[in-house]
Design an enzyme around this catalytic site. Structure first.
Site, PDB file in Angstrom:
ATOM      1  N   ASP A   1       0.873  -1.173   0.000  1.00 44.61           N
ATOM      2  CA  ASP A   1       0.000   0.000   0.000  1.00 44.61           C
ATOM      3  C   ASP A   1       0.913   1.227   0.000  1.00 44.61           C
ATOM      4  O   ASP A   1       2.109   1.111   0.271  1.00 44.61           O
ATOM      5  CB  ASP A   1      -0.882  -0.028   1.253  1.00 44.61           C
TER       6      ASP A   1
ATOM      7  N   ASP B   1      -7.200  -1.607   3.883  1.00 44.95           N
ATOM      8  CA  ASP B   1      -6.278  -2.698   3.553  1.00 44.95           C
ATOM      9  C   ASP B   1      -6.576  -3.977   4.328  1.00 44.95           C
ATOM     10  O   ASP B   1      -6.021  -5.030   4.013  1.00 44.95           O
ATOM     11  CB  ASP B   1      -4.832  -2.286   3.857  1.00 44.95           C
TER      12      ASP B   1
END
Length: 767
Positions: free
Chosen positions: A473, A657
């Protein structure tokens, strides 16, 4: 408690309560009064209008991933069953079936035939009895350790006495003292193994606890028999020591498993319990969230978390959508824009027209993604579990063949033949095999902890050792997740102080970044914040503005081109640009480069804007990247990579996430991550550097190599010790000493992980 309601077909149904943590689930085994009988299961069914029903249960007596295979295999093969998913971590079983083809009672009967008990899914009761299993295991380990130490002292006295002509009466007294200590200890400390073995055998199955239980019980039984007849040799010390070693291994394994909780629990904490509804006459009323219906108008105050999905009906504000998009800056939101439950209104009070509540919200959808992802990972079978499939049957066969061979062919008495068979059982007891994984895990966890890394999942080490793709990420992972002023030296100190004085009235991330650089300043008075635009105030006769380009009155292409966020200060016709970027971790470029050199494929998935993601990807040398990713998009990409045969490690921090972290083959999260992301991840690292990702990968590979070495040592020991024991050249005591020695060798080998570089150029060993 679960809320009950009547379904259209008359069956009483319930709304499933929020997910409980695995700590709560583990305690379900002690809820003896909560076992569901097939005839009573109908009251727990969630019936759908389309004839499809759901049922959520807790499997009380499952112990390992092999139980998952047996249960899912037995249920999925039944006609009408659409899905049978058992989460090995939480022990939550989700059943879905077609009512026209089968019913809940039949499915529970299948579980009963397999030897498994189920309880209703009730987090309240489970929470009340949390930690009971681990406490019982610790007590059993303490009792067996105390007994083993004392019985061994008595045995040493007997051995010394045998060399010095100890009298039979004294020896018999010593044996009886050993029996008085060992037998109650075995009865208490052996319960975890005895219960598991009895359940397996009574339903025609076998597991690794069966040979353990047989060896301990037969050794104690024969020792007691020898004690009553005044025999010279007893083996209480072997039986109790065996239990102590095995309980240590089981406790270490359970301790690691207990760190793995259901990440969905933390997500559900974001759910609101009530909302402020605006009635038709304009009055306000607080209503429970399950009473809210689409079409209603809900008031959301500044700083409040949105309780529902909906559309902004009045006002304008900024919404912190980091849980959905991962973007670090709040999103300007105007009338007609969609908003989602769980996000935070950081601007002004607004009114939202409800489009979805409770189970229909995006937050609930993320919870569903989390649970499905956790289940997918739970199907991974550890090395020890794979070996357990054939270990127990082989041990039983060898021991039985030894007894029959000596008794029928060798002409030995049944006592002598049984003693040799017991020796074989003891010498083959999977103590070394049982410690092979936990001993390495304990060393690896200690090594990682010293490096500021918390290992939450025992089998995460094994999974991480075999990954070949790293997916990062951006915000909060490759970067530090907070904007920093990048053109400080191009800005006059007076302008910086002036902007900070205006920014002191705001909690916006860019305002906070300005104040960090400017230091203490006197705040301006009567500052007005325009959500999504900026700040303005009157200082004497002049108006000062700080905010977006348009808000500050900037036209054309004035200022320097910048692909990150910016603020403009406007006063008396003067315009000053403030440019911000999210600071990249200082070692991110080196870590990404090293990963690529080691042969890992590296990708970047972010919910942020295209220009911001492109800049970071270019700076770090990542060629494969995607922007604007939702939680579903990230999981879809992981699924694509998995379908291509890749084993993916996800490194992320945002609430958005969390599903991807749970779905990935292995996962790592920084200590600054959202709680749900930390819970979903296998590893959590501290600090401002990305180097712990490399250390985690390295330690995982070393751990896997040591585990394989330990299995090799354990099997080599058995290949040597079993023929010696079967040939009658060893006694149960010698077998216990040999077994303990093999465990010691395995443990010492596992400790090598603390020595540092066990494998030269270990990245070359990656499959």
């Amino acid at each position: 408690m679960n809320a009950t309601s009547d379904s259209p077909n008359g069956t009483q149904s319930i709304k499933t309560a929020p997910l409980a943590s695995c700590c709560e689930i583990a305690a379900a085994m002690d809820l003896a009064d909560d076992v569901i009988r097939p005839a009573d299961v109908g009251s727990y069914v969630v019936a759908g209008e389309d004839g499809i029903s759901d049922l959520h249960l807790i499997v009380r007596n499952m112990h390992c991933p092999s139980c998952v295979r047996q249960i899912e295999g037995g249920l999925n093969g039944k006609p009408g069953v659409l899905a049978a998913r058992l989460n090995a971590t939480t022990r939550r079983l989700h059943l879905r079936w077609n009512e026209a083809q089968t019913d809940a009672a039949s499915l529970v009967e299948v579980l009963a035939d397999l030897g498994y008990e189920v309880s209703p899914y009730d987090p309240v009761k489970l929470a009340a009895s949390a930690n009971t299993d681990d406490k019982d295991l610790l007590k059993a380990m303490s009792v067996s350790g105390f007994a083993a130490a004392n019985v061994m002292l008595i045995s040493v006295a007997v051995w010394a006495g045998l060399a010095q002509d100890m009298g039979e009466a004294t020896r018999a007294l010593m044996h009886w003292l050993s029996a008085l200590i060992a037998l109650p200890a075995v009865a208490y400390a052996g319960r975890p193994f005895f219960r598991s073995a009895l359940s397996a055998v009574s339903h025609g199955r076998t597991n690794m606890d069966v040979p353990i239980s047989l060896a301990v019980l037969l050794a104690c039984g024969m020792s007691l028999f020898e004690t009553t007849r005044g025999g010279e040799h007893v083996y209480f010390d072997a039986a109790v020591s065996l239990l102590f070693f095995l309980l240590i291994g089981r406790f270490l394994d359970r301790s690691l498993r207990r760190k793995v909780e259901s990440a969905a629990q933390n997500l559900l904490a974001l759910r609101a319990v009530s909302a402020t509804v605006i009635n038709a006459d304009g009055s306000y009323i607080s209503m429970p969230i399950d009473s809210i219906r689409p079409g209603m108008s809900v008031a959301v105050a500044a700083g409040e978390r949105l309780p529902v999905d909906g559309v902004l009906a009045s006002g304008q504000t900024e919404i912190d959508t980091s849980m959905v998009t991962g973007e670090s800056l709040p999103r300007p939101t105007r009338i007609g824009d969609k908003v989602f439950a769980g996000t935070v209104n950081v601007g002004a009070p607004v009114t939202v027209t409800v489009t979805a509540t409770d189970e229909g919200t995006l937050l609930s959808e993320i919870v569903g993604l989390m649970e499905a992802a956790e289940q997918g990972r739970a199907r991974y079978v550890r090395l020890a579990d794979r070996m357990a499939r054939w270990y127990a049957p082989v041990v039983h066969g060898v021991s039985l063949a030894t007894f029959l061979g000596w008794f029928l062919i060798g002409g030995m008495s049944w006592q002598g033949a049984l003693m040799i068979a017991i020796t074989v059982l003891i010498v083959t007891c999977p103590c070394a095999l049982g410690l092979a994984v936990p001993a390495v895990q304990a060393g690896a966890v200690g090594r990682l902890l010293k490096a500021g890394i918390l290992a939450k999942s025992g089998d995460g080490l094994e999974r991480l050792a075999t990954v070949d793709t790293i997916v990062f990420d951006k915000t909060g992972t490759l970067t530090l997740g907070q904007p920093e002023l990048v053109d400080r030296h191009d800005i006059a100190l007076a302008d910086l102080k002036r902007a900070a004085a205006l920014a002191a009235a705001s909690r916006h991330p860019l305002s906070l970044a300005l104040r960090r650089v400017a230091g203490p300043v006197a705040a301006l008075q009567s500052v007005e914040e325009i959500p999504g635009q900026g700040l303005k105030a009157m200082d004497g006769q002049s108006e000062i503005r700080l905010g977006r380009r348009e808000f500050a009155g900037i036209s054309g292409n004035e200022g320097l081109a910048h692909d990150g966020p910016e603020l403009w200060l406007s006063e008396n016709g003067r315009h000053v640009q403030f440019r911000f970027n999210d600071t990249v971790r200082s070692d991110a470029s080196a870590v990404v480069s090293t990963l690529q050199q080691d042969g890992y494929a590296v990708e970047l998935l972010s919910g942020d804007r295209q220009d911001a993601v492109a800049r970071i990807a270019k700076e770090l040398g990542i060629t494969t990247w995607r922007h604007g990713c939702t939680p579903q998009d990230k999981i879809a990409r992981l699924d694509t990579l998995t379908a291509q045969g890749r084993r993916v490690c996800m490194v992320g921090d945002g609430l958005n996430d969390a599903p991807a972290l749970a779905a990935a083959f292995a996962s790592i999260s920084p200590g600054t991550a959202a709680d749900a992301s930390q819970t979903a991840a296998d590893f959590i690292f501290q600090g401002h550097h990305l180097a712990p990702v490399m250390e985690s990968l390295k330690t995982a590979r070393i751990s896997r190599a040591l585990v394989i070495q330990n299995f090799t040592l354990a099997l080599a020991y058995n290949l040597i010790a079993v023929p010696v024991a079967a040939a009658g050249f060893a006694t149960p005591l010698v077998a216990a000493i040999a077994m303990s020695s093999s465990s010691l060798v395995v443990t010492l080998n596992a400790l090598r992980i603390k020595l540092g570089q066990v494998l030269p150029e270990c990245h070359n060993d990656r499959p």
